[in-house]
Scaffold this motif. Structure first.
Motif, PDB file in Angstrom:
ATOM      1  N   LEU A 287      -2.002  52.996  17.814  1.00  0.00           N
ATOM      2  CA  LEU A 287      -1.758  53.003  16.370  1.00  0.00           C
ATOM      3  C   LEU A 287      -0.287  52.775  16.039  1.00  0.00           C
ATOM      4  CD1 LEU A 287      -4.071  55.962  15.345  1.00  0.00           C
ATOM      5  CD2 LEU A 287      -4.387  53.533  14.753  1.00  0.00           C
ATOM      6  N   ALA A 288       0.606  53.275  16.882  1.00  0.00           N
ATOM      7  CA  ALA A 288       2.041  53.142  16.639  1.00  0.00           C
ATOM      8  C   ALA A 288       2.612  51.818  17.141  1.00  0.00           C
ATOM      9  CB  ALA A 288       2.785  54.305  17.293  1.00  0.00           C
ATOM     10  N   SER A 289       1.787  50.996  17.771  1.00  0.00           N
ATOM     11  CA  SER A 289       2.250  49.697  18.272  1.00  0.00           C
ATOM     12  C   SER A 289       2.663  48.788  17.115  1.00  0.00           C
ATOM     13  CB  SER A 289       1.131  49.000  19.056  1.00  0.00           C
ATOM     14  OG  SER A 289       0.743  49.754  20.156  1.00  0.00           O
ATOM     15  N   PRO A 290       3.646  47.927  17.368  1.00  0.00           N
ATOM     16  CA  PRO A 290       4.057  46.986  16.315  1.00  0.00           C
ATOM     17  C   PRO A 290       2.876  46.120  15.848  1.00  0.00           C
ATOM     18  CG  PRO A 290       5.576  46.925  18.183  1.00  0.00           C
ATOM     19  CD  PRO A 290       4.409  47.778  18.597  1.00  0.00           C
ATOM     20  N   ASN A 291       2.840  45.854  14.578  1.00  0.00           N
ATOM     21  CA  ASN A 291       1.856  44.967  13.948  1.00  0.00           C
ATOM     22  C   ASN A 291       0.445  45.522  13.866  1.00  0.00           C
ATOM     23  OD1 ASN A 291       3.864  42.963  13.583  1.00  0.00           O
ATOM     24  ND2 ASN A 291       3.563  42.324  15.708  1.00  0.00           N
ATOM     25  N   ILE A 292       0.205  46.768  14.234  1.00  0.00           N
ATOM     26  CA  ILE A 292      -1.132  47.345  14.075  1.00  0.00           C
ATOM     27  C   ILE A 292      -1.255  47.882  12.656  1.00  0.00           C
ATOM     28  CG2 ILE A 292      -2.772  49.077  14.891  1.00  0.00           C
ATOM     29  CD1 ILE A 292      -2.349  46.738  16.849  1.00  0.00           C
ATOM     30  N   ILE A 293      -0.461  48.873  12.306  1.00  0.00           N
ATOM     31  CA  ILE A 293      -0.431  49.380  10.928  1.00  0.00           C
ATOM     32  C   ILE A 293       0.871  48.898  10.309  1.00  0.00           C
ATOM     33  CG2 ILE A 293      -0.385  51.409   9.433  1.00  0.00           C
ATOM     34  CD1 ILE A 293      -2.033  52.865  11.553  1.00  0.00           C
TER      35      ILE A 293
END
Length: 179
Positions: A44-50
């Motif tokens: 969830l904290a990965s870039p471009n997910i949220i």
């Protein structure tokens, strides 16, 4: 959950992650300590997910609501939690309230979920399902998840052992593109 374990490398001016407050029900799910929950939090904290552009999260097997809370902290606009245990739904709702997100969460029992019933008209942008593979590969669950997701959305399936990946690929393969 939500705290860095080692602050020694934190640069001055960096924002620390949001704290997540949890009241745990009797089932004890979703403390953030289990490795599969940690992997979901990392996803969830990965870039471009949220990206904070109105994403709707489908938290399938929501347990304590920790993944919904994290999603909302990260910028999602709304979270929908689904669980088979009524107590988990009550615990999730209490935890979302405790974290200030009660008005942006809606919980559903799995018996309430039918294809295309959530997030009309577009579907969820991100689905997190941190549950055992035996449930994840059931045709009714595959249908409930896939039909309630928006086109070009993200699906994170966790709680799986390496030797179970092929079963997931068989169940979901025709519906999703694997990353």
């Amino acid at each position: 959950a939500g705290q860095k374990e080692d602050d020694s490398e934190e640069e001055e001016g960096d924002e620390s992650p949001h704290s997540i407050y949890l009241l745990l029900g009797r089932n004890g799910w979703g403390t953030g300590v289990h490795p599969t929950t940690r992997l979901c939090l990392e996803f969830l904290a990965s870039p471009n997910i949220i990206q904070g552009i109105g994403e709707v999260i489908l938290d399938y097997g929501c347990g304590s609501g920790i993944l919904s809370i994290a999603s909302l902290h990260l910028g999602a606009s709304r979270a929908l939690g689904v669980d088979v245990e009524a107590e988990a739904l009550v615990t999730s709702e209490r935890n979302l309230d405790l974290n200030g997100f009660g008005d942006r969460f809606e919980g559903f029992h799995t018996r309430e979920i039918i294809p295309y019933c959530l997030c009309r008209p577009t579907g969820a942008n991100i689905c997190i399902a941190n549950i055992l593979v035996g449930q994840l590969v059931r045709p009714s669950m595959v249908s409930a998840i896939i039909t309630n997701m928006a086109p070009k959305s993200y699906l994170c399936l966790s709680g799986i052992r390496p030797h179970e990946v092929d079963a997931l690929k068989d169940a979901y393969g025709e519906y999703i593109e694997w990353m």
